[in-house]
Design a protein around this motif. Structure first.
Motif, PDB file in Angstrom:
ATOM      1  N   GLU A   4      -7.554  -1.639  -7.368  1.00 10.16           N
ATOM      2  CA  GLU A   4      -8.669  -2.022  -8.239  1.00 10.16           C
ATOM      3  C   GLU A   4      -9.649  -2.917  -7.505  1.00 10.16           C
ATOM      4  OE1 GLU A   4      -7.589  -4.000 -11.878  1.00 10.16           O
ATOM      5  OE2 GLU A   4      -5.843  -2.681 -12.116  1.00 10.16           O
ATOM      6  N   TYR A   5      -9.114  -3.934  -6.857  1.00 12.87           N
ATOM      7  CA  TYR A   5      -9.987  -4.877  -6.179  1.00 12.87           C
ATOM      8  C   TYR A   5     -10.732  -4.203  -5.049  1.00 12.87           C
ATOM      9  CZ  TYR A   5      -7.781  -8.627  -8.780  1.00 12.87           C
ATOM     10  OH  TYR A   5      -7.349  -9.441  -9.778  1.00 12.87           O
ATOM     11  N   ARG A   6     -10.000  -3.431  -4.259  1.00 13.14           N
ATOM     12  CA  ARG A   6     -10.639  -2.794  -3.115  1.00 13.14           C
ATOM     13  C   ARG A   6     -11.763  -1.867  -3.565  1.00 13.14           C
ATOM     14  NH1 ARG A   6      -4.995  -2.320  -1.013  1.00 13.14           N
ATOM     15  NH2 ARG A   6      -4.772  -4.082   0.415  1.00 13.14           N
ATOM     16  N   ASN A   7     -11.524  -1.200  -4.681  1.00 10.73           N
ATOM     17  CA  ASN A   7     -12.537  -0.267  -5.147  1.00 10.73           C
ATOM     18  C   ASN A   7     -13.846  -0.929  -5.548  1.00 10.73           C
ATOM     19  OD1 ASN A   7     -10.933   1.902  -4.689  1.00 10.73           O
ATOM     20  ND2 ASN A   7     -10.197   2.092  -6.799  1.00 10.73           N
ATOM     21  N   ILE A   8     -13.795  -2.211  -5.815  1.00 12.00           N
ATOM     22  CA  ILE A   8     -15.042  -2.858  -6.189  1.00 12.00           C
ATOM     23  C   ILE A   8     -15.576  -3.692  -5.031  1.00 12.00           C
ATOM     24  CG2 ILE A   8     -14.610  -2.857  -8.652  1.00 12.00           C
ATOM     25  CD1 ILE A   8     -13.614  -5.711  -8.412  1.00 12.00           C
ATOM     26  N   GLY A   9     -15.183  -3.323  -3.823  1.00 15.24           N
ATOM     27  CA  GLY A   9     -15.719  -4.013  -2.649  1.00 15.24           C
ATOM     28  C   GLY A   9     -15.217  -5.434  -2.517  1.00 15.24           C
ATOM     29  N   PHE A  10     -13.955  -5.620  -2.873  1.00 19.79           N
ATOM     30  CA  PHE A  10     -13.392  -6.959  -2.784  1.00 19.79           C
ATOM     31  C   PHE A  10     -12.257  -6.927  -1.775  1.00 19.79           C
ATOM     32  CE2 PHE A  10     -10.611 -10.414  -4.229  1.00 19.79           C
ATOM     33  CZ  PHE A  10     -11.526 -11.437  -4.416  1.00 19.79           C
ATOM     34  N   LYS A  11     -12.496  -7.468  -0.596  1.00 21.11           N
ATOM     35  CA  LYS A  11     -11.480  -7.428   0.465  1.00 21.11           C
ATOM     36  C   LYS A  11     -10.311  -8.332   0.128  1.00 21.11           C
ATOM     37  CE  LYS A  11     -13.790  -6.365   4.797  1.00 21.11           C
ATOM     38  NZ  LYS A  11     -14.287  -6.963   6.057  1.00 21.11           N
ATOM     39  N   LEU A  12      -9.107  -7.799   0.317  1.00 18.56           N
ATOM     40  CA  LEU A  12      -7.929  -8.594   0.006  1.00 18.56           C
ATOM     41  C   LEU A  12      -7.381  -9.280   1.245  1.00 18.56           C
ATOM     42  CD1 LEU A  12      -6.196  -6.287  -2.578  1.00 18.56           C
ATOM     43  CD2 LEU A  12      -7.198  -8.536  -2.983  1.00 18.56           C
ATOM     44  N   THR A  13      -7.675 -10.553   1.374  1.00 18.38           N
ATOM     45  CA  THR A  13      -7.144 -11.334   2.480  1.00 18.38           C
ATOM     46  C   THR A  13      -5.954 -12.134   1.952  1.00 18.38           C
ATOM     47  OG1 THR A  13      -8.494 -13.232   1.937  1.00 18.38           O
ATOM     48  CG2 THR A  13      -9.481 -11.597   3.374  1.00 18.38           C
ATOM     49  N   PRO A  14      -5.138 -12.676   2.843  1.00 20.21           N
ATOM     50  CA  PRO A  14      -4.000 -13.478   2.387  1.00 20.21           C
ATOM     51  C   PRO A  14      -4.448 -14.637   1.494  1.00 20.21           C
ATOM     52  CG  PRO A  14      -3.809 -13.028   4.726  1.00 20.21           C
ATOM     53  CD  PRO A  14      -5.145 -12.508   4.306  1.00 20.21           C
ATOM     54  N   GLN A  15      -5.557 -15.269   1.848  1.00 19.11           N
ATOM     55  CA  GLN A  15      -6.067 -16.383   1.051  1.00 19.11           C
ATOM     56  C   GLN A  15      -6.437 -15.918  -0.355  1.00 19.11           C
ATOM     57  OE1 GLN A  15      -6.958 -15.444   4.022  1.00 19.11           O
ATOM     58  NE2 GLN A  15      -7.100 -17.169   5.428  1.00 19.11           N
ATOM     59  N   ARG A  16      -7.104 -14.781  -0.423  1.00 22.96           N
ATOM     60  CA  ARG A  16      -7.496 -14.268  -1.727  1.00 22.96           C
ATOM     61  C   ARG A  16      -6.284 -13.865  -2.548  1.00 22.96           C
ATOM     62  NH1 ARG A  16     -13.165 -10.982  -1.107  1.00 22.96           N
ATOM     63  NH2 ARG A  16     -14.398 -12.872  -0.823  1.00 22.96           N
ATOM     64  N   LEU A  17      -5.276 -13.315  -1.883  1.00 23.58           N
ATOM     65  CA  LEU A  17      -4.073 -12.954  -2.622  1.00 23.58           C
ATOM     66  C   LEU A  17      -3.420 -14.197  -3.203  1.00 23.58           C
ATOM     67  CD1 LEU A  17      -2.630 -10.154  -0.314  1.00 23.58           C
ATOM     68  CD2 LEU A  17      -3.469  -9.892  -2.660  1.00 23.58           C
ATOM     69  N   ALA A  18      -3.423 -15.291  -2.429  1.00 24.08           N
ATOM     70  CA  ALA A  18      -2.815 -16.525  -2.928  1.00 24.08           C
ATOM     71  C   ALA A  18      -3.586 -17.041  -4.136  1.00 24.08           C
ATOM     72  CB  ALA A  18      -2.797 -17.584  -1.821  1.00 24.08           C
ATOM     73  N   ILE A  19      -4.897 -16.944  -4.076  1.00 29.00           N
ATOM     74  CA  ILE A  19      -5.710 -17.406  -5.207  1.00 29.00           C
ATOM     75  C   ILE A  19      -5.472 -16.516  -6.422  1.00 29.00           C
ATOM     76  CG2 ILE A  19      -8.068 -17.686  -6.058  1.00 29.00           C
ATOM     77  CD1 ILE A  19      -8.854 -18.494  -3.158  1.00 29.00           C
ATOM     78  N   LEU A  20      -5.475 -15.207  -6.203  1.00 35.14           N
ATOM     79  CA  LEU A  20      -5.242 -14.281  -7.315  1.00 35.14           C
ATOM     80  C   LEU A  20      -3.873 -14.524  -7.920  1.00 35.14           C
ATOM     81  CD1 LEU A  20      -6.707 -11.017  -5.778  1.00 35.14           C
ATOM     82  CD2 LEU A  20      -7.589 -12.275  -7.760  1.00 35.14           C
ATOM     83  N   ASP A  21      -2.885 -14.752  -7.073  1.00 33.62           N
ATOM     84  CA  ASP A  21      -1.533 -14.993  -7.556  1.00 33.62           C
ATOM     85  C   ASP A  21      -1.478 -16.267  -8.389  1.00 33.62           C
ATOM     86  OD1 ASP A  21       1.398 -14.519  -7.520  1.00 33.62           O
ATOM     87  OD2 ASP A  21       1.359 -16.468  -6.495  1.00 33.62           O
ATOM     88  N   HIS A  22      -2.192 -17.282  -7.927  1.00 33.76           N
ATOM     89  CA  HIS A  22      -2.192 -18.540  -8.666  1.00 33.76           C
ATOM     90  C   HIS A  22      -2.892 -18.392 -10.019  1.00 33.76           C
ATOM     91  CE1 HIS A  22      -2.070 -22.853  -9.312  1.00 33.76           C
ATOM     92  NE2 HIS A  22      -3.346 -22.807  -9.653  1.00 33.76           N
ATOM     93  N   LEU A  23      -3.914 -17.558 -10.066  1.00 35.09           N
ATOM     94  CA  LEU A  23      -4.671 -17.408 -11.316  1.00 35.09           C
ATOM     95  C   LEU A  23      -3.964 -16.498 -12.316  1.00 35.09           C
ATOM     96  CD1 LEU A  23      -8.335 -17.081 -10.013  1.00 35.09           C
ATOM     97  CD2 LEU A  23      -7.313 -19.001 -11.255  1.00 35.09           C
TER      98      LEU A  23
END
Lengths: 135, 135
Positions: A4-23
């Motif tokens: 889902e994220y990739r399809n909307i032009g949102f690169k998944l980096t480790p930092q972003r995964l940590a933020i998404l996981d926290h949210l």
DNA sequence: CTGGCTGCAAATCTTTTGCATCCTG
DNA sequence: CAGGATGCAAAAGATTTGCAGCCAG
């Protein structure tokens, strides 16, 4: 889901995964600083810039909401379904208020010449804990 | 009227009179900085500290409201009667929305364990001017 | 590969504060 | 007169930005 994220032009980096996981499922309406502090415990290289950039990117894509009930700082909410908020005037805690009974019967157009796109209710009150513990 | 202020322990200095005069009937929901800039034109010695102190003193006494619809800064409203606000998502202008029809039939107690003291609705939309002038 | 993302640090912006002096009531 | 108010400048927070290097797609 990551797709889902990739399809909307949102690169998944480790930092972003940590933020998404926290949210994910987070009901505390955290500030950018709270998110940064929570994550940097396990992810010491995380920077403020990345937290702010990521929150901004998520907000722009409608994946999270920025809520304005707290006059002192921006708070973020991963729950993008229709709901409202209540803040304790003593301790500042923010809770959710469901949008059931769709409380408002507002015209979608025409208030003061504005075309209305959405609305949100700020409730102010005193939470159970503060009520119980005197002034 | 000036007596009203004195009776609640609010000293009337020239600076405060200038601020009160500027706020009187002001529907622009100004920020502290906007108030400061408007007044310092004719009152060059006015300081930020005085603007903030005065706004805080007025807020504490319920003479003005601090509104939270703008996530970037605090805005103030001398109209303390029941009403709500609408902000243009393009230009940021804030307008008033009357509380007629008392839109909400909210229970005064019991939402998520909070005792509710008041509420305020943030409407988001597009104002006439921005609607007319394309994207 | 390449454009978007990261981390760092400095910059910016808003709001608050300390303090000596001033002035309203 | 006394206590609250002012003005200045510095401090404190929150958020943004510039930029060189990095890495997901």
């Amino acid at each position: 889901m990551m797709k889902e994220y990739r399809n909307i032009g949102f690169k998944l980096t480790p930092q972003r995964l940590a933020i998404l996981d926290h949210l994910q499922g987070n009901k505390s309406h955290p500030t950018a600083d709270e998110i940064y502090r929570a994550i940097s415990k396990r992810f010491p290289t995380m920077s403020f810039a990345t937290v702010y950039n990521t929150l901004e990117a998520l907000k722009k894509r409608g994946m999270i909401l920025e809520i304005t009930i707290d006059p002192d700082k921006k708070r973020f909410d991963p729950d993008t379904t229709a709901h409202h908020h209540i803040i304790c005037i003593r301790c500042g805690k923010v809770g959710d208020v469901p949008d059931n009974q769709s409380v408002l019967n507002m015209p979608k157009i025409g208030i003061r010449g504005f075309k209305i796109t959405k609305w949100h209710i700020d409730f102010h009150g005193i939470c159970k804990e503060c009520e119980g513990s005197g002034s």
